[in-house]
Design an enzyme around this catalytic site. Structure first.
Site, PDB file in Angstrom:
ATOM      1  N   PRO A  16       0.790  -1.220   0.000  1.00  0.00           N
ATOM      2  CA  PRO A  16       0.000   0.000   0.000  1.00  0.00           C
ATOM      3  C   PRO A  16       0.830   1.281   0.000  1.00  0.00           C
ATOM      4  CG  PRO A  16      -0.895  -1.547   1.579  1.00  0.00           C
ATOM      5  CD  PRO A  16       0.405  -2.123   1.095  1.00  0.00           C
ATOM      6  N   ASN A  17       0.370   2.232  -0.777  1.00  0.00           N
ATOM      7  CA  ASN A  17       0.892   3.594  -0.881  1.00  0.00           C
ATOM      8  C   ASN A  17       2.225   3.717  -1.601  1.00  0.00           C
ATOM      9  OD1 ASN A  17      -1.324   4.838   0.520  1.00  0.00           O
ATOM     10  ND2 ASN A  17      -0.485   3.944   2.386  1.00  0.00           N
ATOM     11  N   ARG A  24       5.063  11.269  -2.126  1.00  0.00           N
ATOM     12  CA  ARG A  24       4.672  11.003  -0.741  1.00  0.00           C
ATOM     13  C   ARG A  24       5.876  11.158   0.187  1.00  0.00           C
ATOM     14  NH1 ARG A  24       4.119   5.388   2.148  1.00  0.00           N
ATOM     15  NH2 ARG A  24       3.283   6.083   4.131  1.00  0.00           N
ATOM     16  N   TYR A  29      10.904   9.066   2.135  1.00  0.00           N
ATOM     17  CA  TYR A  29      10.942   8.004   1.129  1.00  0.00           C
ATOM     18  C   TYR A  29      11.726   8.363  -0.129  1.00  0.00           C
ATOM     19  CZ  TYR A  29       7.338   6.163   4.163  1.00  0.00           C
ATOM     20  OH  TYR A  29       6.661   5.706   5.260  1.00  0.00           O
ATOM     21  N   ASN A  80       8.011  -5.333  -0.348  1.00  0.00           N
ATOM     22  CA  ASN A  80       7.898  -4.190   0.543  1.00  0.00           C
ATOM     23  C   ASN A  80       6.430  -4.145   0.933  1.00  0.00           C
ATOM     24  OD1 ASN A  80       7.563  -1.741   1.824  1.00  0.00           O
ATOM     25  ND2 ASN A  80       8.980  -0.654   0.487  1.00  0.00           N
ATOM     26  N   ALA A  83       2.676  -0.596   5.059  1.00  0.00           N
ATOM     27  CA  ALA A  83       2.060  -0.643   6.389  1.00  0.00           C
ATOM     28  C   ALA A  83       1.606  -2.048   6.788  1.00  0.00           C
ATOM     29  CB  ALA A  83       0.878   0.322   6.451  1.00  0.00           C
ATOM     30  N   HIS A  86       3.315  -4.251   9.611  1.00  0.00           N
ATOM     31  CA  HIS A  86       3.130  -4.106  11.051  1.00  0.00           C
ATOM     32  C   HIS A  86       1.914  -4.840  11.612  1.00  0.00           C
ATOM     33  CE1 HIS A  86       6.121  -1.175  10.146  1.00  0.00           C
ATOM     34  NE2 HIS A  86       5.277  -0.488   9.415  1.00  0.00           N
ATOM     35  N   GLU A 104      12.346  -9.023   2.608  1.00  0.00           N
ATOM     36  CA  GLU A 104      11.519  -7.864   2.958  1.00  0.00           C
ATOM     37  C   GLU A 104      12.380  -6.606   2.821  1.00  0.00           C
ATOM     38  OE1 GLU A 104       9.651  -6.196   7.072  1.00  0.00           O
ATOM     39  OE2 GLU A 104       9.143  -8.267   6.558  1.00  0.00           O
ATOM     40  N   HIS A 106      12.465  -2.247   2.971  1.00  0.00           N
ATOM     41  CA  HIS A 106      11.850  -0.972   3.369  1.00  0.00           C
ATOM     42  C   HIS A 106      12.781   0.157   2.944  1.00  0.00           C
ATOM     43  CE1 HIS A 106       8.700  -2.923   5.617  1.00  0.00           C
ATOM     44  NE2 HIS A 106       9.622  -3.740   6.090  1.00  0.00           N
ATOM     45  N   SER A 108      12.876   3.306   4.070  1.00  0.00           N
ATOM     46  CA  SER A 108      13.378   4.039   5.234  1.00  0.00           C
ATOM     47  C   SER A 108      13.861   3.052   6.291  1.00  0.00           C
ATOM     48  CB  SER A 108      12.277   4.933   5.819  1.00  0.00           C
ATOM     49  OG  SER A 108      11.248   4.139   6.386  1.00  0.00           O
ATOM     50  N   ARG A 113      12.388   4.874  13.361  1.00  0.00           N
ATOM     51  CA  ARG A 113      11.188   5.703  13.235  1.00  0.00           C
ATOM     52  C   ARG A 113      10.247   5.452  14.401  1.00  0.00           C
ATOM     53  NH1 ARG A 113       8.840   5.464   7.430  1.00  0.00           N
ATOM     54  NH2 ARG A 113       7.630   7.162   8.328  1.00  0.00           N
ATOM     55  N   ARG A 117       6.462   1.227  13.833  1.00  0.00           N
ATOM     56  CA  ARG A 117       7.144   0.815  12.604  1.00  0.00           C
ATOM     57  C   ARG A 117       8.293  -0.163  12.876  1.00  0.00           C
ATOM     58  NH1 ARG A 117       5.081   3.847   8.417  1.00  0.00           N
ATOM     59  NH2 ARG A 117       4.354   5.908   9.041  1.00  0.00           N
TER      60      ARG A 117
END
Length: 151
Positions: A16-17, A24, A29, A80, A83, A86, A104, A106, A108, A113, A117
């Site tokens: 997502p996103n 964004r 990012y 990736n 969200a 989590h 996996e 990410h 960032s 963070r 996260r």
């Protein structure tokens, strides 16, 4: 140096996103778009005679459906989860059910963070996690799969 058996196809799943990359929260990012990341992956794959299929979805079930449908025809997965990292036990279970390497990624450093996260329900069932290297993390994951001859 490449070792082991070469795989012919790698699946890259973006959660997502991630379709919003480039606009964004660029301070977190970066400014690379998802298309530019995908192109870098496809190019690197081609250099090693590997097909890289990249898919993005904002829908948990669609990502699971794709993973289940493609797992038997690819040598490895780069994911990736966004969200979903989590809280998605369903995605975790789908990753746990496949018998191929999954990395996996990410963009960032999720461990530096917000507290929420730092928790990944998917990390315990994947081969490894790469976080904090921006788009380069995807290439590191692909390089790992290529060098290990994911099959």
């Amino acid at each position: 140096m490449t070792t082991g058996k070469q795989t012919s196809k790698i699946l890259v799943l973006h959660g997502p996103n991630l379709n919003m990359l480039g606009t964004r929260e660029p301070g977190i990012y970066g400014t690379d778009t998802l298309d530019s990341i995908d192109q870098r992956l496809v190019t690197m794959g081609r250099e090693h005679s590997i097909s890289v299929e990249c898919v993005q979805s904002n829908h948990e079930g669609e990502l699971i459906d794709i993973l289940q449908a493609r797992a038997s025809s690819v040598g490895g997965v780069i994911i990736n989860p966004g969200a979903l990292t989590h809280y998605s036990i369903a995605l975790r279970d789908a990753l746990s059910a496949i018998s191929i390497p999954a990395i996996e990624v990410h963009l960032s450093n999720v461990h530096a963070r917000e507290d929420f996260r730092r928790i990944s329900v998917t990390a315990p069932v994947v081969t490894g996690q790469i976080a904090g290297f921006g788009p380069e993390g995807y290439l590191l994951a692909l390089r790992y799969l290529i060098e290990r001859g994911a099959s």
